[in-house]
Design an enzyme around this catalytic site. Sequence first.
Site, PDB file in Angstrom:
ATOM      1  N   ASP A  10      -2.798   6.689  -5.106  1.00 24.66           N
ATOM      2  CA  ASP A  10      -3.798   6.179  -3.473  1.00 24.66           C
ATOM      3  C   ASP A  10      -4.066   7.739  -2.648  1.00 24.66           C
ATOM      4  O   ASP A  10      -2.950   8.673  -3.272  1.00 24.66           O
ATOM      5  CB  ASP A  10      -2.364   5.568  -2.717  1.00 24.66           C
ATOM      6  CG  ASP A  10      -2.663   5.419  -1.174  1.00 24.66           C
ATOM      7  OD1 ASP A  10      -4.083   4.941  -0.693  1.00 24.66           O
ATOM      8  OD2 ASP A  10      -2.024   5.441   0.347  1.00 24.66           O
ATOM      9  N   SER A  11      -4.375   7.839  -2.155  1.00 25.77           N
ATOM     10  CA  SER A  11      -4.537   9.300  -0.910  1.00 25.77           C
ATOM     11  C   SER A  11      -2.446   9.888  -0.281  1.00 25.77           C
ATOM     12  O   SER A  11      -2.752  10.510  -0.098  1.00 25.77           O
ATOM     13  CB  SER A  11      -5.139   9.006  -0.301  1.00 25.77           C
ATOM     14  OG  SER A  11      -4.446   7.622   0.979  1.00 25.77           O
ATOM     15  N   TYR A  42      -7.831  10.518   3.261  1.00 26.13           N
ATOM     16  CA  TYR A  42      -8.710  10.595   2.604  1.00 26.13           C
ATOM     17  C   TYR A  42     -10.363  10.310   4.367  1.00 26.13           C
ATOM     18  O   TYR A  42     -10.947  10.258   2.994  1.00 26.13           O
ATOM     19  CB  TYR A  42      -9.236   9.270   1.425  1.00 26.13           C
ATOM     20  CG  TYR A  42      -8.629  10.658   0.112  1.00 26.13           C
ATOM     21  CD1 TYR A  42      -7.933  11.203   0.169  1.00 26.13           C
ATOM     22  CD2 TYR A  42      -8.417   9.596  -0.788  1.00 26.13           C
ATOM     23  CE1 TYR A  42      -7.251  12.034  -1.084  1.00 26.13           C
ATOM     24  CE2 TYR A  42      -8.251   9.853  -2.551  1.00 26.13           C
ATOM     25  CZ  TYR A  42      -7.374  11.480  -2.056  1.00 26.13           C
ATOM     26  OH  TYR A  42      -6.680  11.880  -3.595  1.00 26.13           O
ATOM     27  N   GLY A  43      -8.996   9.162   4.525  1.00 32.41           N
ATOM     28  CA  GLY A  43     -10.795   8.212   5.262  1.00 32.41           C
ATOM     29  C   GLY A  43     -11.558   9.413   6.317  1.00 32.41           C
ATOM     30  O   GLY A  43     -13.192   8.514   5.935  1.00 32.41           O
ATOM     31  N   CYS A  73      -6.419   1.926  -2.608  1.00 30.25           N
ATOM     32  CA  CYS A  73      -6.816   2.723  -1.930  1.00 30.25           C
ATOM     33  C   CYS A  73      -7.777   2.325  -1.198  1.00 30.25           C
ATOM     34  O   CYS A  73      -8.528   3.159  -2.118  1.00 30.25           O
ATOM     35  CB  CYS A  73      -6.730   4.426  -1.721  1.00 30.25           C
ATOM     36  SG  CYS A  73      -6.971   5.475  -0.458  1.00 30.25           S
ATOM     37  N   ASN A  74      -8.121   1.788   0.063  1.00 29.01           N
ATOM     38  CA  ASN A  74      -9.672   0.819   0.036  1.00 29.01           C
ATOM     39  C   ASN A  74     -10.529   2.548   0.434  1.00 29.01           C
ATOM     40  O   ASN A  74     -11.750   2.366  -0.404  1.00 29.01           O
ATOM     41  CB  ASN A  74      -9.289   0.976   1.750  1.00 29.01           C
ATOM     42  CG  ASN A  74      -9.206  -0.922   1.525  1.00 29.01           C
ATOM     43  OD1 ASN A  74      -9.283  -1.887   1.116  1.00 29.01           O
ATOM     44  ND2 ASN A  74      -7.399  -0.010   1.462  1.00 29.01           N
ATOM     45  N   THR A  75     -10.397   3.799   0.054  1.00 29.22           N
ATOM     46  CA  THR A  75     -11.253   4.867   0.998  1.00 29.22           C
ATOM     47  C   THR A  75     -11.819   5.277  -0.222  1.00 29.22           C
ATOM     48  O   THR A  75     -13.132   4.987  -0.952  1.00 29.22           O
ATOM     49  CB  THR A  75     -10.811   5.890   2.362  1.00 29.22           C
ATOM     50  OG1 THR A  75      -9.889   5.475   3.219  1.00 29.22           O
ATOM     51  CG2 THR A  75     -12.035   7.027   2.113  1.00 29.22           C
ATOM     52  N   GLU A 152       2.082   5.190  10.144  1.00 24.81           N
ATOM     53  CA  GLU A 152       3.237   6.151   8.892  1.00 24.81           C
ATOM     54  C   GLU A 152       3.947   7.079   9.740  1.00 24.81           C
ATOM     55  O   GLU A 152       4.963   6.618   8.911  1.00 24.81           O
ATOM     56  CB  GLU A 152       2.277   7.158   8.472  1.00 24.81           C
ATOM     57  CG  GLU A 152       1.464   7.169   7.599  1.00 24.81           C
ATOM     58  CD  GLU A 152       0.685   8.235   6.763  1.00 24.81           C
ATOM     59  OE1 GLU A 152       1.498   9.297   6.793  1.00 24.81           O
ATOM     60  OE2 GLU A 152      -0.186   8.443   5.545  1.00 24.81           O
ATOM     61  N   CYS A 184      -7.274  -1.493   5.116  1.00 25.29           N
ATOM     62  CA  CYS A 184      -7.172  -0.613   4.672  1.00 25.29           C
ATOM     63  C   CYS A 184      -5.221  -0.456   4.008  1.00 25.29           C
ATOM     64  O   CYS A 184      -4.563  -1.962   4.723  1.00 25.29           O
ATOM     65  CB  CYS A 184      -6.986   0.411   5.829  1.00 25.29           C
ATOM     66  SG  CYS A 184      -5.893   1.998   5.667  1.00 25.29           S
ATOM     67  N   THR A 185      -4.868   0.048   3.633  1.00 21.94           N
ATOM     68  CA  THR A 185      -3.816   0.314   2.698  1.00 21.94           C
ATOM     69  C   THR A 185      -2.459  -0.233   4.249  1.00 21.94           C
ATOM     70  O   THR A 185      -1.157  -0.062   3.616  1.00 21.94           O
ATOM     71  CB  THR A 185      -3.483   1.419   1.539  1.00 21.94           C
ATOM     72  OG1 THR A 185      -3.834   2.167   2.097  1.00 21.94           O
ATOM     73  CG2 THR A 185      -3.698   0.486   0.392  1.00 21.94           C
ATOM     74  N   HIS A 186      -2.469   0.682   5.200  1.00 23.49           N
ATOM     75  CA  HIS A 186      -1.849   1.300   5.789  1.00 23.49           C
ATOM     76  C   HIS A 186      -1.603   0.008   6.222  1.00 23.49           C
ATOM     77  O   HIS A 186      -0.404  -0.169   7.225  1.00 23.49           O
ATOM     78  CB  HIS A 186      -1.882   2.534   6.769  1.00 23.49           C
ATOM     79  CG  HIS A 186      -1.251   3.548   6.323  1.00 23.49           C
ATOM     80  ND1 HIS A 186      -2.600   4.190   4.721  1.00 23.49           N
ATOM     81  CD2 HIS A 186      -0.906   4.533   6.948  1.00 23.49           C
ATOM     82  CE1 HIS A 186      -1.926   4.543   4.439  1.00 23.49           C
ATOM     83  NE2 HIS A 186      -1.026   5.287   5.822  1.00 23.49           N
TER      84      HIS A 186
HETATM   85  N1  DGL Z   1      -5.232   4.853   1.453  1.00 21.93           N
HETATM   86  C1  DGL Z   1      -6.649   5.074   3.129  1.00 21.93           C
HETATM   87  C2  DGL Z   1      -7.127   3.523   2.786  1.00 21.93           C
HETATM   88  O1  DGL Z   1      -6.517   2.512   2.401  1.00 21.93           O
HETATM   89  C3  DGL Z   1      -5.891   4.960   4.061  1.00 21.93           C
HETATM   90  C4  DGL Z   1      -4.975   6.825   4.427  1.00 21.93           C
HETATM   91  C5  DGL Z   1      -6.310   7.423   4.318  1.00 21.93           C
HETATM   92  O2  DGL Z   1      -7.321   7.683   4.939  1.00 21.93           O
HETATM   93  O3  DGL Z   1      -6.231   8.255   3.373  1.00 21.93           O
HETATM   94  O4  DGL Z   1      -8.127   3.476   3.067  1.00 21.93           O
END
Ligand code: DGL
Length: 268
Positions: A10-11, A42-43, A73-75, A152, A184-186
């Site tokens: 993940d990011s 990463y978003g 990580c969705n992004t 976070e 998004c994983t968050h």
């Molecule tokens: N992990 C990223 C996602 O699921 C969210 C955090 C980021 O922007 O890196 O898209």
Amino acid sequence: MRNKPIGVFDSGVGGLTVLAELMRLLPHEDIVYFGDMGRTPYGPRSKDIILEFTRQDVNFLMEQDVKFVVAACNTAAAVALGTVSSEHSIDMLGVIEPGARAAVATTKNNKIGIIGTNATIASNAYPKAIQKINKDIKVFSLACPLFVPLAEEGYSDKEATRLIAEDYFKPLKDNHIDTLVLGCTHYPLLKNTIQKVIGKDVTIIDSATSTAIEVEHILNENNLTNEQSEAALYKFYVSDVPDKFAPVAERFLGHRIDNIIRVDITKY
Ligand code: DGL
């Protein structure tokens, strides 16, 4: 092959929501987790940069001799996984398709909402994945970038989060969606507030859970399930100082983790 670890990246910390589901569903699988803390988020980044980072994350996991890669990580999954997975011989799964499939199976009025980072929403990965399964489904996408720092910072049930969600969700509410994908994983950390604001009649799809279920199926189908009886081994690698990762990781996983190793990801 079957006794090798699963690689998850993940990011940063968000992928730990996917990791938690994998640990719960697959307690005998060893897992190597890489969190790109030094370069998160990463978003808001461009396609080219997300591709470069994702390629390095996967190269690092390949060096750990993993049998399967989960882009938690969705992004990264939305923007880069298709390209990067074609560069390797092992199977990889992102969080987009499992979330899309679960949403299609859930909606009754064929109106699905997607929330995610700017890059995920701009990629159109969710609408494409959903409409590939059923082209009659209407998809309403919405970037909610402020949710990442709120998760976070542990702002799960705070008033500020509720107010931001109310402002963000106005267009989704006007479109009468019955299903909402947390793209998004968050966002699973903010699920209570999201549910309250979007309304109890909307079913929330957490792509972390759907992804873990699909990983289990894929490992079973490909005879890749680890048959060890002892407890699984978890290794954590990050691209910034571990002290930065540990407290946030604790919030995401609900318990302490030790032995976090720093790597120079730019070498990969
Ligand atoms: N992990 C990223 C996602 O699921 C969210 C955090 C980021 O922007 O890196 O898209």
